[in-house]
Design a protein around this motif. Structure first.
Motif, PDB file in Angstrom:
ATOM      1  N   PHE A 271     -70.538 -18.545 -13.482  1.00 49.03           N
ATOM      2  CA  PHE A 271     -69.632 -18.013 -12.468  1.00 49.03           C
ATOM      3  C   PHE A 271     -68.205 -18.476 -12.727  1.00 49.03           C
ATOM      4  CE2 PHE A 271     -73.721 -18.514 -10.075  1.00 49.03           C
ATOM      5  CZ  PHE A 271     -73.996 -17.153  -9.970  1.00 49.03           C
ATOM      6  N   GLN A 272     -67.272 -17.533 -12.636  1.00 46.54           N
ATOM      7  CA  GLN A 272     -65.873 -17.865 -12.815  1.00 46.54           C
ATOM      8  C   GLN A 272     -65.350 -18.648 -11.605  1.00 46.54           C
ATOM      9  OE1 GLN A 272     -63.099 -14.932 -14.313  1.00 46.54           O
ATOM     10  NE2 GLN A 272     -64.769 -13.483 -14.751  1.00 46.54           N
ATOM     11  N   ALA A 273     -64.304 -19.420 -11.840  1.00 46.27           N
ATOM     12  CA  ALA A 273     -63.616 -20.099 -10.737  1.00 46.27           C
ATOM     13  C   ALA A 273     -62.927 -19.047  -9.854  1.00 46.27           C
ATOM     14  CB  ALA A 273     -62.589 -21.074 -11.302  1.00 46.27           C
ATOM     15  N   PRO A 274     -62.870 -19.254  -8.555  1.00 45.59           N
ATOM     16  CA  PRO A 274     -63.361 -20.412  -7.795  1.00 45.59           C
ATOM     17  C   PRO A 274     -64.816 -20.280  -7.358  1.00 45.59           C
ATOM     18  CG  PRO A 274     -62.236 -18.939  -6.311  1.00 45.59           C
ATOM     19  CD  PRO A 274     -62.158 -18.300  -7.683  1.00 45.59           C
ATOM     20  N   TYR A 275     -65.480 -19.190  -7.768  1.00 46.13           N
ATOM     21  CA  TYR A 275     -66.833 -18.906  -7.254  1.00 46.13           C
ATOM     22  C   TYR A 275     -67.865 -19.886  -7.784  1.00 46.13           C
ATOM     23  CZ  TYR A 275     -64.173 -14.717  -6.331  1.00 46.13           C
ATOM     24  OH  TYR A 275     -63.194 -13.853  -5.920  1.00 46.13           O
TER      25      TYR A 275
END
Length: 402
Positions: A271-275
């Motif tokens: 998962f990419q930031a901020p997720y």
């Protein structure tokens, strides 16, 4: 659903004489823990009003209904003892020995949105109300980790959906005699979306004789994701499906299956930031649908890392093995009548899913009927609309089967 009467009394499961299920071949599974009367619609007019308000067809309504929450013993994905809950809806009239419809529901992540606990009665409970008001005993398992069951929900884990559904049938059979009725041997099996795969798993278990009492009478899954590797994931990744739904399904799949199959070590890998700091917690069962929508991006590309996208495009290892299990739900030959229901250009379940299921069933010698629902709409969704349209047709078909 406008409920005419509510009751808050919980009845603790009684002695063995009140629970007739033969447990010699499944231990404690299906043992009734508690049963609670949660509502009454005391006339067919009251049910018709509730169904119409939920935009469901009320043409098959013949009786009022009583609704119950059952809690029962079952097993988790590792085969360890646990509990689960589900909704039982009984007609206020009709035969002494009831035919049973098992309805397995579509995707939910908030435990309060399960059939037996939903605070927003309507769409989730209307299929069960439809079948019960037509004279059937309607059984709708919450699955593991939803409703009042402990832990988190193992989304799209067909083996545990199957055991939870079968054990819910056993719990229902144990409870129904307390209402002065009994359940017959035949089970008519249906389910929507996630529940379509669960329905196929339950039907297969019934045909295989996994329970000594219940037998498969008919099977009618609706708009399922039967072929994740060959149909659903490619459509999700190429933009063929509705983008926000695709992001939610991708997140749910990775989080739930990581808990089961250890697909990654750190959320930042997929998962990419901020997720990466928030997505896993959103699927803990305590976050509502609006919270889930607010906490996730609008597209798969905004959510997933290149590694996660590659994993979904080219599954290997544990992920590929788990997909083989999920995608095998149609790899058998039902001996009972089968109808596969699907809408045209479904925005959440790729049309190719039903094509793959039909082909697999035929390859094993079955002869399923595919029912094209056209372009039904519910709240702007053909996917949700397919559940509404199919329920109206299925209740007529099940009734005609006798």
């Amino acid at each position: 659903m406008a409920v005419a009467a509510l009751a808050a009394t919980t009845v603790t499961a009684g002695v063995a004489s009140a629970a007739p299920t033969d447990r010699s071949d499944h231990g404690d599974r299906g043992r009734l823990v508690s049963a609670q009367l949660t509502g009454t619609l005391d006339s067919k007019e009251a049910v018709a009003t509730a169904l119409t308000a939920a935009e469901y067809d009320a043409a098959a309504v013949r009786y009022g209904v009583d609704t119950y929450r059952l809690e029962y013993r079952t097993v988790d994905p590792q085969g360890r003892p646990t509990t689960a809950s589900g909704l039982l809806v009984l007609p206020r009239g009709g035969e002494h020995e009831l035919r049973t419809v098992s309805f397995t529901h579509g995707t939910a992540s908030y435990r309060g949105d399960a059939p037996s606990t939903t605070a927003r009665p309507g769409f989730v409970t209307s299929p069960a109300l439809t079948y019960a008001s037509a004279g059937f005993a309607a059984v709708a398992p919450d699955y593991l980790g939803l409703g009042t069951g402990p832990g988190t929900h193992p989304w799209m884990d067909v083996p545990s959906e199957t055991t939870a559904s079968l054990d819910m049938l056993r719990a229902a059979r144990a409870f129904v005699p307390r209402t002065g009725r009994t359940l017959g041997h035949d089970v008519l099996v249906t389910g929507f979306s996630q529940g379509a795969s669960a329905a196929l798993g339950l039907a297969r278990a019934l045909q295989a004789g996994d329970d000594r009492w219940f037998h498969l009478r008919a099977l009618a899954p609706v708009s399922g994701g039967y072929a994740f590797r060959e149909a659903e994931l490619p459509a999700l990744l190429d933009g063929s499906l509705e983008p926000k739904s695709s992001a939610l399904y991708a997140a749910y799949l990775l989080v739930a299956w990581n808990r089961l199959h250890h697909l990654y070590d750190s959320p930042g890998e997929v998962f990419q930031a901020p997720y990466d700091r928030t997505v896993e917690a959103l699927f803990d069962g305590s976050h509502t649908g609006p919270e889930l929508f607010a906490g996730t991006p609008g597209t798969v590309g905004e959510l997933l890392t290149p590694r996660a996208l590659a994993m979904l495009r080219h599954p290997t290892g544990r992920f590929a093995a788990a997909l083989r299990v999920a995608d095998a739900t149609c790899d058998w030959a039902p001996r009972a009548p089968v109808r596969l229901y699907a809408a045209e250009a479904d925005e959440q379940a790729a049309d190719a899913n039903t094509d793959h299921c039909e082909a697999a069933l035929r390859a094993h010698g079955a002869d399923p009927e595919v029912v094209d629902l056209g372009t039904p709409d519910f709240a702007g969704s053909r996917h949700l609309g397919s559940n509404v349209a199919a329920t109206a047709d299925i209740v007529r078909w099940f009734t005609a089967l006798g």
